[in-house]
Motif scaffolding. Structure first.
Motif, PDB file in Angstrom:
ATOM      1  N   ARG A 114      11.240   2.607  -5.521  1.00 21.77           N
ATOM      2  CA  ARG A 114      11.584   3.847  -6.210  1.00 21.77           C
ATOM      3  C   ARG A 114      10.418   4.811  -6.005  1.00 21.77           C
ATOM      4  N   VAL A 115      10.740   6.047  -5.604  1.00 25.12           N
ATOM      5  CA  VAL A 115       9.720   7.066  -5.340  1.00 25.12           C
ATOM      6  C   VAL A 115       9.127   7.542  -6.671  1.00 25.12           C
ATOM      7  N   LEU A 116       7.803   7.430  -6.793  1.00 26.73           N
ATOM      8  CA  LEU A 116       7.116   7.893  -8.005  1.00 26.73           C
ATOM      9  C   LEU A 116       6.391   9.207  -7.774  1.00 26.73           C
ATOM     10  N   GLY A 117       6.075   9.500  -6.506  1.00 28.54           N
ATOM     11  CA  GLY A 117       5.349  10.728  -6.211  1.00 28.54           C
ATOM     12  C   GLY A 117       5.393  11.063  -4.740  1.00 28.54           C
ATOM     13  N   THR A 118       4.915  12.256  -4.409  1.00 29.20           N
ATOM     14  CA  THR A 118       4.834  12.692  -3.014  1.00 29.20           C
ATOM     15  C   THR A 118       3.398  13.088  -2.707  1.00 29.20           C
ATOM     16  N   SER A 119       3.016  12.955  -1.463  1.00 21.55           N
ATOM     17  CA  SER A 119       1.668  13.327  -1.035  1.00 21.55           C
ATOM     18  C   SER A 119       1.746  13.899   0.367  1.00 21.55           C
ATOM     19  N   ASP A 120       1.084  15.033   0.572  1.00 21.93           N
ATOM     20  CA  ASP A 120       1.143  15.643   1.905  1.00 21.93           C
ATOM     21  C   ASP A 120       0.036  15.142   2.815  1.00 21.93           C
ATOM     22  N   VAL A 121      -0.794  14.212   2.318  1.00 20.03           N
ATOM     23  CA  VAL A 121      -1.828  13.604   3.157  1.00 20.03           C
ATOM     24  C   VAL A 121      -1.697  12.088   3.080  1.00 20.03           C
ATOM     25  N   ARG A 122      -2.181  11.425   4.128  1.00 17.07           N
ATOM     26  CA  ARG A 122      -2.179   9.957   4.149  1.00 17.07           C
ATOM     27  C   ARG A 122      -3.539   9.504   3.644  1.00 17.07           C
ATOM     28  N   GLY A 123      -3.563   9.045   2.416  1.00 12.90           N
ATOM     29  CA  GLY A 123      -4.826   8.623   1.814  1.00 12.90           C
ATOM     30  C   GLY A 123      -5.033   7.132   1.933  1.00 12.90           C
ATOM     31  N   PRO A 124      -5.992   6.604   1.179  1.00 12.27           N
ATOM     32  CA  PRO A 124      -6.235   5.158   1.193  1.00 12.27           C
ATOM     33  C   PRO A 124      -5.055   4.386   0.617  1.00 12.27           C
ATOM     34  N   ALA A 125      -4.995   3.112   0.903  1.00 10.20           N
ATOM     35  CA  ALA A 125      -3.877   2.273   0.472  1.00 10.20           C
ATOM     36  C   ALA A 125      -3.722   2.280  -1.046  1.00 10.20           C
ATOM     37  N   THR A 126      -4.841   2.318  -1.769  1.00  4.93           N
ATOM     38  CA  THR A 126      -4.765   2.321  -3.232  1.00  4.93           C
ATOM     39  C   THR A 126      -4.038   3.564  -3.739  1.00  4.93           C
ATOM     40  N   VAL A 127      -4.253   4.690  -3.083  1.00  4.36           N
ATOM     41  CA  VAL A 127      -3.576   5.933  -3.460  1.00  4.36           C
ATOM     42  C   VAL A 127      -2.118   5.880  -3.012  1.00  4.36           C
ATOM     43  N   ALA A 128      -1.875   5.363  -1.804  1.00  8.74           N
ATOM     44  CA  ALA A 128      -0.518   5.291  -1.262  1.00  8.74           C
ATOM     45  C   ALA A 128       0.383   4.439  -2.149  1.00  8.74           C
ATOM     46  N   GLN A 129      -0.160   3.372  -2.727  1.00  7.52           N
ATOM     47  CA  GLN A 129       0.643   2.477  -3.566  1.00  7.52           C
ATOM     48  C   GLN A 129       1.075   3.130  -4.875  1.00  7.52           C
ATOM     49  N   THR A 130       0.453   4.248  -5.249  1.00  9.88           N
ATOM     50  CA  THR A 130       0.863   4.949  -6.465  1.00  9.88           C
ATOM     51  C   THR A 130       2.078   5.846  -6.208  1.00  9.88           C
ATOM     52  N   LEU A 131       2.479   5.989  -4.938  1.00  6.48           N
ATOM     53  CA  LEU A 131       3.616   6.855  -4.594  1.00  6.48           C
ATOM     54  C   LEU A 131       4.960   6.163  -4.811  1.00  6.48           C
ATOM     55  N   TYR A 132       4.944   4.834  -4.988  1.00  6.47           N
ATOM     56  CA  TYR A 132       6.207   4.102  -5.142  1.00  6.47           C
ATOM     57  C   TYR A 132       6.028   2.888  -6.043  1.00  6.47           C
ATOM     58  N   ALA A 133       7.165   2.388  -6.524  1.00  5.62           N
ATOM     59  CA  ALA A 133       7.187   1.140  -7.299  1.00  5.62           C
ATOM     60  C   ALA A 133       8.276   0.263  -6.705  1.00  5.62           C
ATOM     61  N   GLU A 134       7.910  -0.938  -6.315  1.00  7.39           N
ATOM     62  CA  GLU A 134       8.901  -1.859  -5.741  1.00  7.39           C
ATOM     63  C   GLU A 134       9.738  -2.472  -6.861  1.00  7.39           C
ATOM     64  N   THR A 135      11.049  -2.587  -6.606  1.00  7.52           N
ATOM     65  CA  THR A 135      11.936  -3.165  -7.629  1.00  7.52           C
ATOM     66  C   THR A 135      11.686  -4.671  -7.735  1.00  7.52           C
ATOM     67  N   PRO A 136      11.890  -5.249  -8.926  1.00  3.52           N
ATOM     68  CA  PRO A 136      11.671  -6.701  -9.096  1.00  3.52           C
ATOM     69  C   PRO A 136      12.535  -7.547  -8.164  1.00  3.52           C
ATOM     70  N   GLU A 137      13.812  -7.112  -7.937  1.00  2.04           N
ATOM     71  CA  GLU A 137      14.697  -7.871  -7.033  1.00  2.04           C
ATOM     72  C   GLU A 137      14.120  -7.894  -5.624  1.00  2.04           C
ATOM     73  N   SER A 138      13.562  -6.757  -5.201  1.00  3.02           N
ATOM     74  CA  SER A 138      12.976  -6.648  -3.870  1.00  3.02           C
ATOM     75  C   SER A 138      11.783  -7.591  -3.733  1.00  3.02           C
ATOM     76  N   LYS A 139      10.951  -7.651  -4.766  1.00  4.90           N
ATOM     77  CA  LYS A 139       9.771  -8.539  -4.730  1.00  4.90           C
ATOM     78  C   LYS A 139      10.187  -9.994  -4.572  1.00  4.90           C
ATOM     79  N   THR A 140      11.215 -10.422  -5.342  1.00 10.86           N
ATOM     80  CA  THR A 140      11.642 -11.824  -5.258  1.00 10.86           C
ATOM     81  C   THR A 140      12.274 -12.122  -3.903  1.00 10.86           C
ATOM     82  N   LYS A 141      13.064 -11.174  -3.371  1.00 13.27           N
ATOM     83  CA  LYS A 141      13.676 -11.382  -2.045  1.00 13.27           C
ATOM     84  C   LYS A 141      12.608 -11.483  -0.964  1.00 13.27           C
TER      85      LYS A 141
END
Length: 135
Positions: free
Chosen positions: A71-98
């Motif tokens: 699920r999209v949580l935010g947008t960013s017009d630059v490609r930052g570090p992975a820690t910042v990139a991970q704040t742009l989305y949240a993976e669904t629980p079903e997706s994690k288990t699959k």
């Protein structure tokens, strides 16, 4: 370092640029290519690279036959570090288990041809010919 991240409900940007900024793909052209090939879907529908993605959208991304549902949580017009990139989305629980189940399956799966090395020997060739009904 100031990263321009927007979490506003009306925030939007191109899907290929978002996938690149969220670090699903190394380059924007790889992201656009995946979208073109139908490996990226927004709310279950295949889209084009120029399609806008909005905060709150549900996206399925297929990378090397593994499907991420985020699920999209935010947008960013630059490609930052992975820690910042991970704040742009949240993976669904079903997706994690699959994904965990798929990773486990891949870890325990043994490629049938893994034991074979190089060309068949003369003896192997005779057995192959005998089994395949050849001369």
């Amino acid at each position: 370092m100031n990263h321009k991240i927007s979490t506003e409900p009306d925030a939007r940007m191109r899907i290929d640029k978002w996938l690149w900024a969220a670090r699903f793909f190394k380059t924007r052209s790889l992201a656009a290519d995946a979208v073109e090939k139908g490996r990226v879907r927004i709310a279950g529908a295949t889209v084009k690279p120029a399609k806008d993605v909005r905060v709150g959208d549900l996206i399925q991304v297929e990378i090397e036959r593994v499907v991420w549902e985020v699920r999209v949580l935010g947008t960013s017009d630059v490609r930052g570090p992975a820690t910042v990139a991970q704040t742009l989305y949240a993976e669904t629980p079903e997706s994690k288990t699959k994904r965990a189940a798929e990773a486990e399956r891949r870890r325990t799966y043994r490629e049938p041809a893994a034991a074979l090395q190089g060309r068949p020997t003369k003896r192997d060739r005779r057995i192959i010919d005998k089994l395949s009904g050849g001369d």
